[in-house]
Design a protein around this motif. Structure first.
Motif, mmCIF file in Angstrom:
data_model
loop_
_atom_site.group_PDB
_atom_site.id
_atom_site.type_symbol
_atom_site.label_atom_id
_atom_site.label_comp_id
_atom_site.label_asym_id
_atom_site.label_seq_id
_atom_site.Cartn_x
_atom_site.Cartn_y
_atom_site.Cartn_z
ATOM 1 N N LYS A 22 0.757 -1.195 0.050
ATOM 2 C CA LYS A 22 -0.075 0.016 0.263
ATOM 3 C C LYS A 22 0.951 1.460 0.068
ATOM 4 O O LYS A 22 1.974 1.191 0.373
ATOM 5 N N LYS A 23 0.697 2.430 -0.489
ATOM 6 C CA LYS A 23 0.744 3.335 -0.581
ATOM 7 C C LYS A 23 1.004 4.275 1.187
ATOM 8 O O LYS A 23 0.490 4.301 1.939
ATOM 9 N N LYS A 24 2.628 4.765 0.997
ATOM 10 C CA LYS A 24 2.916 4.850 2.171
ATOM 11 C C LYS A 24 3.703 6.429 1.644
ATOM 12 O O LYS A 24 3.564 6.666 1.239
ATOM 13 N N LEU A 25 2.654 6.772 3.407
ATOM 14 C CA LEU A 25 2.951 8.307 3.821
ATOM 15 C C LEU A 25 4.604 8.486 4.004
ATOM 16 O O LEU A 25 4.709 8.193 4.560
ATOM 17 N N MET A 26 5.121 9.861 3.033
ATOM 18 C CA MET A 26 6.302 10.178 3.172
ATOM 19 C C MET A 26 6.882 11.242 4.244
ATOM 20 O O MET A 26 6.789 12.262 3.540
ATOM 21 N N MET A 27 6.416 10.714 5.404
ATOM 22 C CA MET A 27 6.765 12.066 6.859
ATOM 23 C C MET A 27 8.005 12.611 6.751
ATOM 24 O O MET A 27 8.353 12.897 7.430
ATOM 25 N N ILE A 28 8.832 12.266 5.914
ATOM 26 C CA ILE A 28 10.234 12.302 6.359
ATOM 27 C C ILE A 28 10.566 14.266 5.866
ATOM 28 O O ILE A 28 9.997 14.456 5.078
ATOM 29 N N PRO A 29 11.550 14.269 6.552
ATOM 30 C CA PRO A 29 12.458 16.081 6.228
ATOM 31 C C PRO A 29 13.296 15.925 4.986
ATOM 32 O O PRO A 29 13.739 16.458 4.728
ATOM 33 N N GLY A 30 12.020 15.645 3.796
ATOM 34 C CA GLY A 30 12.583 15.615 2.178
ATOM 35 C C GLY A 30 13.646 14.384 2.024
ATOM 36 O O GLY A 30 14.027 14.266 2.857
ATOM 37 N N PRO A 31 12.754 14.471 0.597
ATOM 38 C CA PRO A 31 11.962 14.758 -0.009
ATOM 39 C C PRO A 31 10.476 15.309 0.217
ATOM 40 O O PRO A 31 10.297 13.437 1.733
ATOM 41 N N VAL A 319 10.285 20.601 10.001
ATOM 42 C CA VAL A 319 10.363 19.457 11.012
ATOM 43 C C VAL A 319 10.510 19.584 12.136
ATOM 44 O O VAL A 319 10.306 20.432 12.998
ATOM 45 N N SER A 320 10.158 18.216 12.711
ATOM 46 C CA SER A 320 10.210 17.882 14.227
ATOM 47 C C SER A 320 11.370 17.219 14.922
ATOM 48 O O SER A 320 11.563 16.038 13.883
ATOM 49 N N THR A 321 12.286 17.402 15.399
ATOM 50 C CA THR A 321 12.595 16.378 16.710
ATOM 51 C C THR A 321 11.575 15.598 17.654
ATOM 52 O O THR A 321 11.511 16.110 18.082
ATOM 53 N N VAL A 322 11.532 14.561 17.661
ATOM 54 C CA VAL A 322 11.081 13.785 18.103
ATOM 55 C C VAL A 322 10.923 13.054 19.099
ATOM 56 O O VAL A 322 11.971 11.586 18.898
ATOM 57 N N VAL A 323 11.289 12.945 20.495
ATOM 58 C CA VAL A 323 11.740 12.655 21.312
ATOM 59 C C VAL A 323 10.839 11.153 22.105
ATOM 60 O O VAL A 323 9.918 11.236 22.196
ATOM 61 N N TYR A 324 11.566 10.171 22.003
ATOM 62 C CA TYR A 324 9.752 8.750 22.129
ATOM 63 C C TYR A 324 9.896 8.464 24.228
ATOM 64 O O TYR A 324 11.146 9.341 25.397
ATOM 65 N N PRO A 325 9.036 8.282 24.211
ATOM 66 C CA PRO A 325 8.813 8.309 25.648
ATOM 67 C C PRO A 325 9.312 6.613 26.010
ATOM 68 O O PRO A 325 10.062 5.821 25.413
ATOM 69 N N LEU A 343 5.957 6.526 6.846
ATOM 70 C CA LEU A 343 7.414 6.420 6.579
ATOM 71 C C LEU A 343 8.451 8.064 7.455
ATOM 72 O O LEU A 343 7.310 9.279 7.173
ATOM 73 N N VAL A 344 9.203 7.699 8.304
ATOM 74 C CA VAL A 344 9.804 9.361 8.990
ATOM 75 C C VAL A 344 11.482 8.693 8.986
ATOM 76 O O VAL A 344 11.539 7.725 8.957
ATOM 77 N N SER A 345 12.128 9.454 9.506
ATOM 78 C CA SER A 345 13.677 9.447 9.646
ATOM 79 C C SER A 345 14.070 8.724 10.542
ATOM 80 O O SER A 345 13.673 9.649 12.025
ATOM 81 N N ARG A 357 12.713 11.921 13.073
ATOM 82 C CA ARG A 357 11.845 13.226 12.307
ATOM 83 C C ARG A 357 11.388 12.968 12.076
ATOM 84 O O ARG A 357 11.319 12.254 11.296
ATOM 85 N N LEU A 358 10.441 14.044 11.824
ATOM 86 C CA LEU A 358 9.090 14.499 11.524
ATOM 87 C C LEU A 358 8.767 15.260 10.458
ATOM 88 O O LEU A 358 9.165 16.437 10.837
ATOM 89 N N GLY A 359 9.225 15.033 8.775
ATOM 90 C CA GLY A 359 8.367 16.280 8.066
ATOM 91 C C GLY A 359 7.359 16.830 8.120
ATOM 92 O O GLY A 359 6.602 15.754 8.264
ATOM 93 N N HIS A 360 7.191 18.218 7.960
ATOM 94 C CA HIS A 360 5.675 18.552 8.050
ATOM 95 C C HIS A 360 6.227 19.855 7.094
ATOM 96 O O HIS A 360 5.326 21.133 7.756
ATOM 97 N N MET A 361 5.827 19.829 5.688
ATOM 98 C CA MET A 361 6.199 21.561 4.878
ATOM 99 C C MET A 361 5.971 20.784 3.477
ATOM 100 O O MET A 361 5.833 19.263 2.913
ATOM 101 N N GLY A 362 6.001 21.874 2.482
ATOM 102 C CA GLY A 362 5.856 21.423 1.301
ATOM 103 C C GLY A 362 4.285 21.684 1.112
ATOM 104 O O GLY A 362 3.278 22.005 1.825
#
Ligand SMILES: Cc1ncc(COP(=O)(O)O)c(C=O)c1O
Length: 409
Positions: A22-31, A319-325, A343-345, A357-362
């Motif tokens: 299935k199509k993945k959501l590409m939520m990396i900080p670029g591309p 972009v957000s750098t997300v710290v794990y609980p 997909l995240v980085s 790292r979660l991209g939220h841009m473009g």
């Protein structure tokens, strides 16, 4: 600690034959995800770089680039390459061997300027923050008082830490130091966060295509102030050929009249469409949308027990750098998240294994924000993590649509 990047995760999952088709959501900080109309522009017939239609497109694209960073006097350059080529182009046209450069580093990409500077034997001094924080403006002022610098670099958003630099304040300080060119890396900001090149006194500003601009990677987009063009001239011979902006200048001023190097014709068409989308959305509206999506993500994730590395005032909108609980491990989480559809980085450098790292841009939409948070919640539940299902999505909905969970209409 072994850190897996996406390629390794992908291979591992594939080996286990657990890939769900299935199509993945590409939520990396670029591309970042690319709009169909941009892909259509990219796949137009390849024509000569001197074709009148292409020349017209390049001219418009150069003008639109100026509009996006709000410059009248800046000279745009669109050169086949990536963000790193733009970084190197900025430095080699601003300094000569032995010149002093001040690098303000907020992470991995700030540090990259140091590596480039050393490769060219520029004298480089660094003011570096702890990752997730910024260098205090007073320290920059102090440093500039101590010594003369030919240029200063600042990374608008360091993609490794999700920190947004105080570009306006640094620009203000630099107005007192006429010998110091202000170089800003806008790779993770341009087209998503306000950048006023003229008002903020920026001399060299650049980005690739593939982040907030929302176009596939492949072009280095730079703007030089008149002062920066004069600096290039004052350097005489430089140790660059392809990256010498004086070789590109006639092409950028009069596209179609001369040849220097074959332009990336299809990429120019794609960038042209990407910039049109930005201008059609409207700059103010687009910056507001990025701010809203960032807040929706960051609030939603905090509601689930994650934390965001930088403090509120210096968080980037792209972009957000997300710290794990506690109890959630990096690699199994990202693997499962990918299997579930997002997909995240990975974290870079000292943050490896501690954050994603979660991209939220473009050109992403509210749908991607809500779906990503929902799939993050599903993934947490796969690990039997103790949380209130729906809390993250609810917090984000509240920010996006001002709806409270359980409210009757
Ligand atoms: C802030 C920043 N600068 C420079 C670069 C280098 O760009 P590229 O990977 O396109 O060479 C990146 C890449 O992610 C970046 O995020």
């Amino acid at each position: 600690m072994r850190i897996y990047n996406f390629y390794k995760i992908y291979k591992k999952i594939k080996r286990k034959e657990e890939i769900i088709l299935k199509k993945k959501l590409m939520m990396i900080p670029g591309p970042t995800p690319v709009e169909q109309s941009i892909l259509d522009a990219l796949s137009k017939e390849t024509v000569s770089h001197l074709d009148p239609e292409l020349v017209k497109t390049l001219k418009e694209t150069l003008q639109d680039l100026k509009t996006i960073v709000m410059t009248e006097q800046g000279q745009p350059f669109i050169i086949p390459g990536t963000g790193t080529l733009a970084m190197e182009t900025a430095l080699v046209n601003a300094l000569k061997k032995g010149d002093r450069l001040l690098v303000i580093s907020h992470g991995f990409f700030g540090d990259r300027f140091v590596e480039i500077a050393r490769a060219y034997d520029f004298e480089v001094e660094v003011l570096a923050s702890q990752w997730g924080k910024i260098v205090e403006v007073e320290k920059i002022t102090q440093k500039l008082k101590e010594k003369k610098f030919s240029a200063l670099t600042l990374t608008h958003v360091d993609t490794s830490t999700g920190v947004c630099a105080p570009v306006i304040e640094v620009g203000e300080i630099l107005k007192k130091y006429s010998e110091t060119l202000f170089i800003v890396d806008g790779v993770c900001a341009m087209g998503g966060i306000e950048e006023r090149m003229d008002d903020w006194g920026i001399d060299i500003l650049f980005a690739g295509n593939q982040k907030a601009i929302g176009v596939p990677p492949g072009l280095a987009n730079l703007l030089f102030s008149q002062r920066a063009l004069e600096r290039r001239n004052s350097l005489g011979k430089i140790f660059a050929y392809y990256m010498d902006i004086n070789r590109w200048l006639p092409i950028m001023r009069e596209p179609g009249e001369r040849y220097f190097a074959t332009h990336a014709v299809n990429m120019v068409n794609a960038l042209h469409q990407g910039l049109k989308i930005i201008l059609e959305e409207g700059l103010e509206e687009r910056f507001r949308r990025h701010q809203k999506f960032a807040l929706a993500f960051q609030t939603g994730l905090e509601e689930l027990g994650f934390s965001i590395l930088p403090s509120q005032e210096i968080r980037a909108n792209t972009v957000s750098t997300v710290v794990y609980p506690s109890g959630i491990e990096d690699l199994p989480f990202r693997e499962k998240l990918y299997q579930n559809g997002v997909l995240v980085s990975e974290g870079k450098g000292v943050l490896a294994g501690k954050v994603f790292r979660l991209g939220h841009m473009g050109n992403i939409t509210e749908n991607e924000v809500i779906m990503t948070l929902s799939i993050i919640e599903k993934t947490l539940s796969d690990f039997n993590y103790n949380f209130k299902m729906g809390a993250g999505v609810g917090a984000a909905e509240n920010i996006l649509w001002n709806v409270k969970k359980g409210a009757r209409h």
